[in-house]
Design a protein around this motif. Structure first.
Motif, mmCIF file in Angstrom:
data_model
loop_
_atom_site.group_PDB
_atom_site.id
_atom_site.type_symbol
_atom_site.label_atom_id
_atom_site.label_comp_id
_atom_site.label_asym_id
_atom_site.label_seq_id
_atom_site.Cartn_x
_atom_site.Cartn_y
_atom_site.Cartn_z
ATOM 1 N N PRO A 74 -1.809 2.806 -18.122
ATOM 2 C CA PRO A 74 -2.071 2.151 -16.907
ATOM 3 C C PRO A 74 -2.833 2.902 -16.004
ATOM 4 O O PRO A 74 -2.997 4.154 -15.865
ATOM 5 C CB PRO A 74 -0.639 1.780 -16.272
ATOM 6 C CG PRO A 74 0.198 2.578 -16.846
ATOM 7 C CD PRO A 74 -0.312 3.420 -18.345
ATOM 8 N N GLY A 77 -6.403 3.602 -9.140
ATOM 9 C CA GLY A 77 -7.539 4.129 -8.597
ATOM 10 C C GLY A 77 -8.278 5.730 -8.682
ATOM 11 O O GLY A 77 -9.130 6.100 -8.741
ATOM 12 N N THR A 79 -7.086 8.593 -8.849
ATOM 13 C CA THR A 79 -7.330 9.670 -8.080
ATOM 14 C C THR A 79 -6.086 10.550 -8.179
ATOM 15 O O THR A 79 -5.806 11.432 -7.474
ATOM 16 C CB THR A 79 -7.163 9.225 -6.556
ATOM 17 O OG1 THR A 79 -6.123 8.706 -6.067
ATOM 18 C CG2 THR A 79 -8.269 8.313 -6.182
ATOM 19 N N GLY A 80 -5.220 10.488 -9.246
ATOM 20 C CA GLY A 80 -3.909 11.271 -9.540
ATOM 21 C C GLY A 80 -4.140 12.605 -10.064
ATOM 22 O O GLY A 80 -3.512 13.627 -9.774
HETATM 23 C C1 LIG Z 1 -8.922 13.503 -1.891
HETATM 24 C C2 LIG Z 1 -7.337 13.077 -2.093
HETATM 25 C C3 LIG Z 1 -6.329 13.269 -1.569
HETATM 26 C C4 LIG Z 1 -4.947 13.204 -1.975
HETATM 27 N N1 LIG Z 1 -4.107 13.211 -1.088
HETATM 28 C C5 LIG Z 1 -2.647 13.227 -1.496
HETATM 29 C C6 LIG Z 1 -1.576 13.138 -0.580
HETATM 30 O O1 LIG Z 1 -1.618 13.610 0.687
HETATM 31 N N2 LIG Z 1 -0.330 12.881 -0.871
HETATM 32 C C7 LIG Z 1 -0.045 12.740 -2.277
HETATM 33 O O2 LIG Z 1 1.113 12.213 -2.624
HETATM 34 N N3 LIG Z 1 -1.185 12.478 -3.053
HETATM 35 C C8 LIG Z 1 -2.198 12.747 -2.769
HETATM 36 N N4 LIG Z 1 -3.484 12.726 -3.597
HETATM 37 C C9 LIG Z 1 -3.340 12.176 -5.195
HETATM 38 C C10 LIG Z 1 -3.270 10.762 -5.430
HETATM 39 O O3 LIG Z 1 -4.170 9.908 -4.745
HETATM 40 C C11 LIG Z 1 -1.965 9.916 -5.487
HETATM 41 O O4 LIG Z 1 -1.501 10.631 -6.588
HETATM 42 C C12 LIG Z 1 -2.285 8.263 -5.720
HETATM 43 O O5 LIG Z 1 -0.902 7.957 -5.331
HETATM 44 C C13 LIG Z 1 -2.631 8.039 -7.212
HETATM 45 O O6 LIG Z 1 -3.069 6.475 -6.746
HETATM 46 P P1 LIG Z 1 -4.165 5.982 -7.804
HETATM 47 O O7 LIG Z 1 -4.029 4.615 -7.774
HETATM 48 O O8 LIG Z 1 -5.469 6.798 -7.802
HETATM 49 O O9 LIG Z 1 -3.328 6.093 -9.414
HETATM 50 P P2 LIG Z 1 -4.093 6.581 -10.737
HETATM 51 O O10 LIG Z 1 -4.712 8.131 -10.589
HETATM 52 O O11 LIG Z 1 -4.893 5.604 -11.287
HETATM 53 O O12 LIG Z 1 -2.845 6.872 -11.595
HETATM 54 C C14 LIG Z 1 -1.818 7.791 -11.359
HETATM 55 C C15 LIG Z 1 -0.594 7.628 -12.381
HETATM 56 O O13 LIG Z 1 -0.101 6.428 -12.097
HETATM 57 C C16 LIG Z 1 -0.057 5.634 -13.447
HETATM 58 N N5 LIG Z 1 -0.343 4.101 -12.765
HETATM 59 C C17 LIG Z 1 -1.329 3.971 -11.950
HETATM 60 N N6 LIG Z 1 -1.211 2.425 -11.731
HETATM 61 C C18 LIG Z 1 -0.083 2.144 -12.204
HETATM 62 C C19 LIG Z 1 0.632 0.904 -12.431
HETATM 63 N N7 LIG Z 1 0.237 -0.203 -11.528
HETATM 64 N N8 LIG Z 1 1.756 0.732 -12.918
HETATM 65 C C20 LIG Z 1 2.322 1.932 -13.736
HETATM 66 N N9 LIG Z 1 1.540 3.259 -13.571
HETATM 67 C C21 LIG Z 1 0.245 3.310 -13.035
HETATM 68 C C22 LIG Z 1 -1.172 6.288 -14.261
HETATM 69 O O14 LIG Z 1 -0.917 6.075 -15.447
HETATM 70 C C23 LIG Z 1 -1.143 7.581 -13.866
HETATM 71 O O15 LIG Z 1 -0.086 8.298 -14.575
HETATM 72 C C24 LIG Z 1 -4.793 12.638 -3.157
HETATM 73 C C25 LIG Z 1 -5.765 12.546 -4.206
HETATM 74 C C26 LIG Z 1 -6.968 12.996 -3.709
HETATM 75 C C27 LIG Z 1 -8.394 12.856 -4.498
#
Ligand SMILES: Cc1cc2nc3c(=O)[nH]c(=O)nc-3n(C[C@H](O)[C@H](O)[C@H](O)COP(=O)(O)OP(=O)(O)OC[C@H]3O[C@@H](n4cnc5c(N)ncnc54)[C@H](O)[C@@H]3O)c2cc1C
Length: 493
Positions: A74, A77, A79-80
């Motif tokens: 899955p 965005g 950004t993980g």
């Molecule tokens: C500049 C920056 C600042 C950040 N600041 C913070 C912060 O302050 N606090 C914090 O906690 N994190 C922070 N993060 C980390 C990140 O943004 C978080 O972890 C965010 O929640 C990830 O969301 P995403 O949609 O990008 O997930 P993705 O990176 O796409 O996925 C993350 C994980 O979740 C799974 N996943 C994604 N969508 C689903 C779904 N619908 N169902 C099941 N599994 C799924 C993926 O397989 C993967 O394992 C930051 C990252 C960046 C780049």
């Protein structure tokens, strides 16, 4: 043992027949942004990208993949930053939630909203605000990360201090299990003590137990007064004393407390000299905090906050400080926080960590870890900053100038930092999760019972190991623990 690519073309053809060509991308040239994560550090071309539009489509697609034992990753965005959402093998199918981005409903009296997993966090926040409410999850990646990703990583951010992490903001959930069955409980109940709370299976489990498709999120009253201050002190210990003082005096009104060390300001200035206003006033100090107070009603906070900061000066906890006089002033403080992250990114290869330690250990931890990193790689620059409210500190390391061997030092530096974290009973991952990057370091630290229980849950929910395989832990012949997993799942890792 079957070859992992056996039947893949047939699986993709069946997915195409069901989702249509719009719903399935199988040519590498169409997969650009699904291949690479936000940092560019993780890249992997999947066999296909599927983009369902409805929970029933997610369910059917998962059933097809499960029946044919095709691996699914899955993706939100992206950004993980721990490799969790990127295909790490060519036989994997990325399931993007981006087409499920609707806000299904908002209840201003019940203070909740039902949002689909692919909705970008910023969009959800803006929608809540336009409806006179407030969704408090706030983080640097909010313009890109999605609600499903936030749930799957139990995201935190700058407002954790007051509102908690994503886990405390989810009232109800809709998700699809690895066998395609739909779990649906989007009720906006604040209290419900009926049996196992199954939604917890999907929160913070990085997509290993199911695909989140929608959630009922808890809303709050929109803050009416927001006051921001920049405070600088002689050292981190004083900043932590200041945190204790402000939390004691302001209680719930204290909504953010971001710690920064001097390199953070230098980095921000590299990208925008316009933020120098703050820099000039505080440049001699060794520790800084960006502090925010907010309230949804009552009298104007400014006079009280100004008095609190003045008291902190009298007590010697703060040596310089500015209470923002306007919204743009406050924006500039936050811009420094954002810019220093961007500036690290622009510098190129660097080490990023997102560890946590008990709040009372933050100051000695930063001192010790900085020393340890400098010993491991003299001349490197430690950029330490974080959310004090949840003890979540980034200890990032930039290479010494003109140093070409940094890639080869990443392992040693990570080990150094993790060792110091262990010494403070901390966690090696406070934000981004384990994904693939931190899997081995995690396996070294977790207790046997804990790991076995996690694997037992994974095997009972996903016996074919089709969903996010190899994320968090391995289940297979190369598993760090126990041959019993070989019997359960003979697939190679
Ligand atoms: C500049 C920056 C600042 C950040 N600041 C913070 C912060 O302050 N606090 C914090 O906690 N994190 C922070 N993060 C980390 C990140 O943004 C978080 O972890 C965010 O929640 C990830 O969301 P995403 O949609 O990008 O997930 P993705 O990176 O796409 O996925 C993350 C994980 O979740 C799974 N996943 C994604 N969508 C689903 C779904 N619908 N169902 C099941 N599994 C799924 C993926 O397989 C993967 O394992 C930051 C990252 C960046 C780049």
């Amino acid at each position: 043992m079957s070859n992992p690519t056996d039947g893949l073309a047939e699986t993709i053809a069946e997915l195409e027949a069901y989702l249509g060509t719009e719903g399935v991308l199988s040519r590498p040239q169409d997969m650009g942004r699904y291949r690479r994560d936000w940092s560019g550090d993780y890249e992997g071309t999947p066999a296909a990208v599927i983009r369902p539009r409805h929970v029933s489509e997610v369910s059917e697609a998962i059933k097809i993949c499960n029946r044919r034992e095709a691996e699914i990753v899955p993706q939100g965005g992206h950004t993980g930053l721990v490799g969790g959402a990127t295909a790490d093998r060519a036989n994997q199918i990325v399931l993007s939630l981006e087409k499920m981005d609707r806000i299904r409903s908002l209840d201003p009296l019940g203070m909740s909203m039902v949002v689909e997993a692919g909705c970008v966090l910023q969009t959800a926040k803006d929608y809540a605000e336009r409806s006179g409410c407030f969704f408090p999850l706030s983080l640097g990646a909010q313009g890109s990360c999605q609600i499903g990703g936030n749930i799957s990583t139990n995201a935190g951010g700058v407002n954790v201090l007051r509102y908690g992490m994503m886990r405390s903001l989810v009232l109800g959930l809709e998700a699809v299990f690895p066998d395609g069955r739909i779990y649906s409980d989007l009720r906006a109940l604040r209290k419900n003590n009926t049996g196992l709370d199954l939604k917890q299976l999907f929160i913070g489990t990085e997509g290993t137990l199911g695909i989140v498709t929608a959630a009922t999120l808890k809303l709050y009253s929109k803050p009416r007064w927001v006051e921001t201050a920049w405070v600088s002190a002689d050292n981190i210990a004083d900043i932590m004393q200041l945190f204790g003082y402000l939390r004691g005096e302001a209680g719930d009104f204290l909504s953010a407390f971001e710690l920064m060390t001097p390199p953070c300001l230098d980095l921000a200035l590299e990208l925008d000299s316009g933020v120098s206003l703050v820099r000039n006033e505080v440049k001699h100090f060794a520790a800084h905090a960006l502090v925010e107070f907010s309230s949804s009603g009552g009298p104007d906070l400014k006079p009280w906050i100004t008095e609190l900061i003045a008291n902190a000066f009298e007590q010697g906890l703060a040596k310089a400080g500015i209470v923002a006089q306007s919204a743009s002033h406050s924006k500039m403080f936050w811009r420094i926080r954002e810019l220093m992250v961007e500036a690290q990114q622009k510098r190129g290869l660097h080490l990023r960590t997102d560890v946590s330690v008990p709040i009372s250990s933050i100051s000695p931890f930063i001192a010790k870890v900085t020393q340890a990193v400098e010993k491991t790689l003299p001349g490197s620059l430690v950029v330490a900053y974080g959310h004090v409210g949840d003890g979540n500190i980034h200890v990032n390391v930039l290479p010494p100038e003109d140093f070409n061997g940094f890639q080869g030092k990443l392992g040693a530096l990570t080990a150094t930092i993790n060792e110091v974290v262990d010494g403070f009973d901390g966690s090696i991952s406070a934000e981004h999760g384990i994904g693939i990057t931190k899997r081995e370091e995690f396996a070294k630290r977790i207790g046997e019972t804990h790991l076995d229980m996690m694997k037992m849950i994974k095997r009972s929910i996903d016996p074919k190991n089709v969903l996010s395989p190899g994320r968090i832990f391995r289940i297979g012949p190369n598993s760090a623990r126990g041959p019993q997993s070989v019997e359960m799942d003979p697939r190679p890792e």
